[in-house]
Design a protein around this motif. Structure first.
Motif, PDB file in Angstrom:
ATOM      1  N   TYR A 220     -41.931 -44.403  -4.935  1.00  0.00           N
ATOM      2  CA  TYR A 220     -40.926 -45.380  -4.534  1.00  0.00           C
ATOM      3  C   TYR A 220     -41.480 -46.127  -3.327  1.00  0.00           C
ATOM      4  O   TYR A 220     -41.478 -45.578  -2.212  1.00  0.00           O
ATOM      5  CB  TYR A 220     -39.627 -44.691  -4.127  1.00  0.00           C
ATOM      6  CG  TYR A 220     -38.973 -43.880  -5.236  1.00  0.00           C
ATOM      7  CD1 TYR A 220     -37.959 -44.439  -6.011  1.00  0.00           C
ATOM      8  CD2 TYR A 220     -39.349 -42.558  -5.484  1.00  0.00           C
ATOM      9  CE1 TYR A 220     -37.350 -43.702  -7.012  1.00  0.00           C
ATOM     10  CE2 TYR A 220     -38.746 -41.816  -6.490  1.00  0.00           C
ATOM     11  CZ  TYR A 220     -37.746 -42.395  -7.247  1.00  0.00           C
ATOM     12  OH  TYR A 220     -37.151 -41.668  -8.240  1.00  0.00           O
ATOM     13  N   CYS A 231     -33.681 -45.461  -7.760  1.00  0.00           N
ATOM     14  CA  CYS A 231     -33.291 -44.943  -9.083  1.00  0.00           C
ATOM     15  C   CYS A 231     -31.768 -44.866  -9.092  1.00  0.00           C
ATOM     16  O   CYS A 231     -31.166 -44.272  -8.191  1.00  0.00           O
ATOM     17  CB  CYS A 231     -33.938 -43.572  -9.297  1.00  0.00           C
ATOM     18  SG  CYS A 231     -33.396 -42.735 -10.787  1.00  0.00           S
ATOM     19  N   VAL A 294     -31.553 -42.347  -5.997  1.00  0.00           N
ATOM     20  CA  VAL A 294     -32.555 -42.467  -4.939  1.00  0.00           C
ATOM     21  C   VAL A 294     -32.367 -43.815  -4.253  1.00  0.00           C
ATOM     22  O   VAL A 294     -32.385 -44.856  -4.924  1.00  0.00           O
ATOM     23  CB  VAL A 294     -33.997 -42.363  -5.500  1.00  0.00           C
ATOM     24  CG1 VAL A 294     -35.026 -42.509  -4.380  1.00  0.00           C
ATOM     25  CG2 VAL A 294     -34.204 -41.045  -6.240  1.00  0.00           C
ATOM     26  N   ARG A 303     -42.232 -43.306  -0.756  1.00  0.00           N
ATOM     27  CA  ARG A 303     -41.736 -41.949  -1.056  1.00  0.00           C
ATOM     28  C   ARG A 303     -42.333 -41.489  -2.392  1.00  0.00           C
ATOM     29  O   ARG A 303     -42.395 -42.265  -3.345  1.00  0.00           O
ATOM     30  CB  ARG A 303     -40.208 -41.963  -1.157  1.00  0.00           C
ATOM     31  CG  ARG A 303     -39.625 -40.668  -1.628  1.00  0.00           C
ATOM     32  CD  ARG A 303     -38.090 -40.631  -1.546  1.00  0.00           C
ATOM     33  NE  ARG A 303     -37.614 -39.326  -1.951  1.00  0.00           N
ATOM     34  CZ  ARG A 303     -37.286 -39.005  -3.198  1.00  0.00           C
ATOM     35  NH1 ARG A 303     -37.336 -39.899  -4.164  1.00  0.00           N
ATOM     36  NH2 ARG A 303     -36.889 -37.778  -3.483  1.00  0.00           N
ATOM     37  N   SER A 305     -42.072 -38.370  -5.350  1.00  0.00           N
ATOM     38  CA  SER A 305     -41.315 -37.198  -5.801  1.00  0.00           C
ATOM     39  C   SER A 305     -41.767 -36.816  -7.198  1.00  0.00           C
ATOM     40  O   SER A 305     -42.297 -37.652  -7.946  1.00  0.00           O
ATOM     41  CB  SER A 305     -39.821 -37.482  -5.767  1.00  0.00           C
ATOM     42  OG  SER A 305     -39.462 -38.182  -6.915  1.00  0.00           O
TER      43      SER A 305
HETATM   44  O1  LIG Z   1     -37.341 -39.162  -7.647  1.00  0.00           O
HETATM   45  C1  LIG Z   1     -36.352 -38.524  -7.345  1.00  0.00           C
HETATM   46  O2  LIG Z   1     -36.191 -38.015  -6.247  1.00  0.00           O
HETATM   47  C2  LIG Z   1     -35.269 -38.354  -8.385  1.00  0.00           C
HETATM   48  C3  LIG Z   1     -35.631 -38.952  -9.693  1.00  0.00           C
HETATM   49  C4  LIG Z   1     -34.615 -38.676 -10.735  1.00  0.00           C
HETATM   50  O3  LIG Z   1     -33.507 -38.329 -10.453  1.00  0.00           O
HETATM   51  C5  LIG Z   1     -34.980 -38.794 -12.151  1.00  0.00           C
HETATM   52  O4  LIG Z   1     -36.027 -39.372 -12.449  1.00  0.00           O
HETATM   53  O5  LIG Z   1     -34.210 -38.305 -12.993  1.00  0.00           O
END
Ligand SMILES: O=C(O)CCC(=O)C(=O)O
Ligand SMILES: [Fe+2]
Length: 391
Positions: A220, A231, A294, A303, A305
């Protein structure tokens, strides 16, 4: 709508645990309520003396919010650090290199997705991502018109040779991370069963040994204007999500009681565990699938994840609602389950309607895990569907 005996008033017939289920449709304006996302230790789960405490905390977290942090999870730091580093290196590659692995190349919904090409909840997401799944050989005989479409999810990941030349540890690092997360998720599934007063092997016995999972690496980028979201708000669709994030904030979960957003702030050396819709359905809403989103950040730091979406085998069917089946005396007894004080009675009929189950707790429509996952990925990646399935 299912019919049930009018003399059965809710609070007289339902065991207490059933009365806990969702209040999602009614928002309570409780200014004093500040739910906390608890941190559980997998070491406690693995230690016989501490296990009851772990299970109690797990159950309360899932009844209350649907999310907790897990620490002492057994995944070595070098593996989590390795996957973060690999992901950063990957996203830093030239666009032309990343495009060699576009998700549209893969019938199995694996690969790279450009920024701004995914929508969640009708909003364009602001992230780049990379998707993987269990490394399997492709079924050459697969024909979308002849087999269930979800059979097409099985197959290899993309590993372009030029990317491997630039990043020699790319493949081993991702595969090792998925192996570790599968082990952790299997522990969590066992613990989930125990937290419902079921046998540890309940889900394995019901669904079989071979899980299906999806790993998503997401970047992100920091933005100038935080008006957009990274998101959009959603529930994950499957069983468990085990998410690893760096130290840049942005993830939020919704309190199912008040509807207020809670920061799921980064905590070093932990994963965030969130329930998905399949667990919510299986438990008749007793365990919440947490709505989450997000937010974009303007800190100047991108960011990263890594959610790992864990489900049982694609062939699994979710046959019934465990609490209702138990209540009707067909399944294991769950009556010993304590309740949280914040529980609100819920009409049996609304539970039955909400989850489309009959009076015996059996789902009216079979909930096919593979079909359900396929619908999710089809919605997220229509370009893959139109190229490989909609022939
Ligand atoms: O990237 C995140 O922290 C959450 C992403 C998410 O909720 C998803 O891709 O389902
Ligand atoms: Fe999610």
């Amino acid at each position: 709508m299912s019919v049930h005996s009018p003399r059965n008033t809710v609070s007289s017939v339902l065991p207490k645990m059933l009365c806990l289920s969702a209040k999602d449709n009614s928002r309570v304006n409780d200014a004093a309520r500040v739910p906390m996302i608890r941190t559980l230790s997998l070491k406690d789960y693995l230690c016989p003396e501490a296990r009851p405490h772990f299970l109690r905390e797990m159950r309360e977290s899932l009844v209350e919010i649907g999310t907790f942090y897990i620490k002492d999870h057994g995944v070595p730091t070098q593996v989590t650090e390795g996957v973060m580093r690999t992901m950063r290196d990957y996203f830093a590659l030239p666009l032309a290199e990343k495009k060699k692995m576009l998700i549209g190349n893969s019938r199995h919904f694996r690969g790279y997705k450009l920024m701004g090409e995914e929508r969640t909840n009708n909003q364009v997401d602001h992230r780049e991502q990379l998707q993987f799944g269990p490394e399997q050989s492709s079924n050459e005989d697969f024909m979308p018109s002849a087999s269930p479409e979800y059979q097409g999810l099985k197959g290899p990941n993309q590993w372009p040779s030029t990317t491997l030349a630039l990043m020699p540890e790319f493949k081993t690092c991702i595969l090792e991370y998925m192996r570790q997360l599968e082990t952790l998720s299997q522990h969590l599934m066992e613990a989930l069963a125990l937290s419902l007063n079921l046998e540890a092997t309940y889900f394995r016995d019901l669904f079989g040994e071979t899980p299906y999972y999806r790993l998503k690496c997401a970047k992100y980028p920091s933005v100038q204007n935080a008006a957009t979201v990274g998101c959009g708000a959603h529930k994950d669709t499957g069983f468990l999500t085990v998410l690893f994030q760096d130290m840049v904030s942005g993830l939020q979960g919704e309190d199912p009681v008040t509807g207020r957003w809670m920061d799921t702030r980064p905590v070093p050396e932990t994963f965030i565990v969130t329930m998905g819709e399949s667990i919510e359905k299986l438990t008749g809403g007793l365990y919440h699938a947490t709505v989450h989103r997000v937010l974009n950040n303007t800190s100047g730091q991108d960011r990263y994840s890594i959610p790992f979406f864990f489900d049982p085998t694609l062939e699994a069917e979710i046959p019934y609602c465990i609490p209702l089946v138990s209540h009707r005396g067909f399944g294991p007894s769950l009556s010993a389950m304590p309740v949280s004080d914040s529980s609100v009675d819920e009409d049996l009929e609304s539970l039955v309607d909400r989850f489309d189950i009959n009076d015996n707790g059996v789902h009216n429509k079979n909930w096919s895990n593979g079909k359900h996952i396929f619908e999710t990925v089809q919605r997220c990646h229509p370009e893959v569907y139109s190229r490989w399935y909609n022939l």
